[in-house]
Design an enzyme around this catalytic site. Structure first.
Site, short mmCIF file in Angstrom:
data_model
loop_
_atom_site.label_atom_id
_atom_site.label_comp_id
_atom_site.label_asym_id
_atom_site.label_seq_id
_atom_site.Cartn_x
_atom_site.Cartn_y
_atom_site.Cartn_z
CD GLU A 355 -4.43 -14.52 5.31
OE1 GLU A 355 -3.68 -15.40 4.90
OE2 GLU A 355 -5.12 -14.63 6.37
C1 ACM Z 1 -2.15 -13.25 9.25
O1 ACM Z 1 -1.40 -14.17 9.60
N1 ACM Z 1 -3.11 -13.48 8.36
C2 ACM Z 1 -2.04 -11.91 9.79
#
Ligand code: ACM
Length: 541
Positions: A355
């Site tokens: 992310e």
């Molecule tokens: C995640 O759940 N951002 C690895």
């Protein structure tokens, strides 16, 4: 009259001799326990009688297995109140003993064991101490639940006779604990280790940093822990592990054959570091203290201000990034990975990589490739979330699949192997259903059957068993604050995920598993484990 007397004496004598020779039959409870081991063993055959642990029982261990022997007697002594003297195996008689024996049996591998119970003796045999440790976990599960009590109990410490032969399907059987969103004490982490080791898991991944908190002392960058670790989601006091405390966690895990995989999440999820050292800041200028951030591109891409951000106590993701344009950033990464590697006996360093929404894609790839070089230069292997498949990765890199089939397939094409953590199946912070008092549901509601009823080797086209190292169940802690919260979310899902990692798919079925699972609840009660009483499981009334 005399004749009758002799007859009665003879009959009584015969009865006494007979009852001395007749081995005790196993109770229905002992047989049920023998048949309810989780993860399900490769084979288990009971023979109807019982071995009794008494005040005469001894424990005999191979010299290389004395640590496991100590673990075993420490497990059995509190509730039984027996001495259970432990000695190294030499030539002493082993009748009435529990024997831990190192053997050479290729079919058991590095973690397999054989448990043979006769009325005279219990023998656990394995190629390696790890196998003996897993045999001890099985022995523990086939004893009455009262064995988990911390004070002396009056009970018959009965074990059904028979043979269990067992070895795992996957080498990576893990769970992840997020100590960054909410901080958990050393004692909590040790309890977590104990809980997962009961089900033969062998990896604990610690998510040690995120936007909300930095949880490990780094001596060359001290503000990371002292400032970056000083809060958490909701604004509580947070906390961090000193290197000494962390080494204690690692040693505690090692004694339970659990490898700690430490994660520093980069280049995103990094606000706690940016708040501690402004020169690392790759663009955020505003993070209001109440935890609401402006995610507009204008604020997120402003570069070169070098101002520390404010600490962040909200739960948004994807707003922070390390500064790539300054070489100092890589000095920071190198220092952190160097200190972390020195604290890590296991082979893996997890660099996060998920992310990183405000890191430019070309910069992201440069980051991942440099992280990999840095991790290698400290003698470790890189693992990261599935986004890292976009980097230049190969068979030395492990990829943790959480959301993207495409990145999973890309990783496999590049020769990497996967740890399977599909969020829809094994994210333990997902609510069981819409009424669950804790947790989130952005991936799915995950009832107990949902987390059990799937096969890592057929989940994704192009990803087969040989591309998979194993399975890991993460517990993110945005809403998880206490040990009770942890237990409620991981029980009863975690034992089933442990079984997916250990037991072949051919040997598993939900209908059969749920009956075994129900039999574990009395043990959890004795252990003080707060669990979710799912209506899918036929708990005893
Ligand atoms: C995640 O759940 N951002 C690895």
């Amino acid at each position: 009259m005399k004749k009758l007397y002799y007859f009665i004496v003879l009959l009584t004598g015969a009865f006494v001799i007979q009852s001395c020779n007749t081995p005790p039959s196993a109770s229905p409870e002992a047989i049920a326990a023998f048949e309810s081991v989780i993860p399900k063993p490769v084979s288990a055959t009971h023979t109807g009688n019982a071995f009794l642990i008494t005040d005469k029982t001894t424990v005999i261990a191979d010299p290389s297995a004395m640590e496991v022997g100590n673990y075993l007697v420490n497990l059995l002594r509190p509730a039984t109140g027996f001495n259970l003297p432990l000695s190294e195996s030499k030539d002493e008689a082993s009748s009435g003993a529990i024997v831990l024996s190192i053997i050479d049996n290729k079919s058991l591998g590095d973690e397999g064991y054989e448990l043979a119970v006769t009325t005279e003796q219990v023998t656990i045999s394995a190629n390696k101490p790890a196998g003996l440790f897993y045999g001890v976990q099985t022995l523990r599960q086939i004893l009455p639940a009262a064995i988990e009590q911390s004070a002396v109990q009056t009970a018959t410490w009965e074990i059904a006779t028979g043979t269990i032969t067992d070895h795992p399907e996957y080498t990576w059987r893990g769970s992840m604990l997020d100590v960054a969103r909410h901080f958990f004490s050393v004692a909590d982490v040790k309890r977590y280790i104990d809980l997962i080791s009961l089900y033969k898991m062998n990896v604990l991944h610690l998510h040690l940093s995120d936007d909300q908190g930095w949880r490990i002392e780094i001596k060359s960058w001290p503000n990371l822990a002292t400032h970056g670790g000083s809060t958490q989601v909701g604004g509580g006091a947070g906390g961090y592990y000193t290197q000494e405390q962390y080494a204690g966690i690692v040693a505690y895990a090692q004694a339970r054959f659990i490898t700690i995989v430490p994660e520093i999440d980069m280049p995103g999820h990094i606000n706690s570091a940016l708040a501690s050292y402004g020169e690392l800041n790759g663009g955020i200028t505003i993070v209001p203290a109440e935890g609401r951030i402006d995610l507009s591109p204008k604020t997120s891409v402003i570069d070169g201000k070098s101002k520390p951000t404010q600490l962040y106590t909200g739960t948004e993701v994807g707003f922070s990034t390390l500064q790539l344009k300054k070489e100092a950033t890589f000095k920071f990464v190198d220092d952190v990975i160097r200190e972390l590697s020195a604290l890590t006996p296991g082979p893996y360093i997890h660099i996060g990589g998920d992310e990183a929404s405000v890191t430019k894609k070309e910069e992201y790839i440069v980051f991942i490739n440099r992280f990999n070089e840095i991790v290698k230069s400290h003698g470790k292997r890189m693992i990261g979330w599935d986004e890292i498949a976009q980097g230049t990765i190969d068979s030395t890199v492990t990829v943790q699949l959480w959301h993207s089939e495409e990145f999973g397939q890309l990783a496999v094409e590049k020769g990497s192997r996967l740890v399977m953590s599909p969020a829809k199946k094994v994210y333990l912070d997902m609510q069981y259903d819409s009424a669950t008092r804790l947790g989130l549901h952005w991936a799915a509601y995950i009832e107990v059957a949902d987390s059990y009823n799937w096969d890592p080797a057929t989940l994704i086209d192009g990803v087969a068993k040989e591309n998979i190292v194993g399975i890991e169940a993460p517990l993110w802690s945005e809403t998880i604050v206490t040990m009770d919260d942890i237990e409620y979310m991981i029980f009863p899902r975690l034992p089933g995920i442990a079984e997916i990692g250990w037991t072949t798919t051919a040997n598993r079925s939900w209908e059969e598993y749920k009956v075994r699972l129900a039999k574990h609840a009395p043990r959890w009660k004795v252990m003080g484990i707060d669990y979710y009483p799912s209506t899918q499981v036929p708990w005893a009334k």
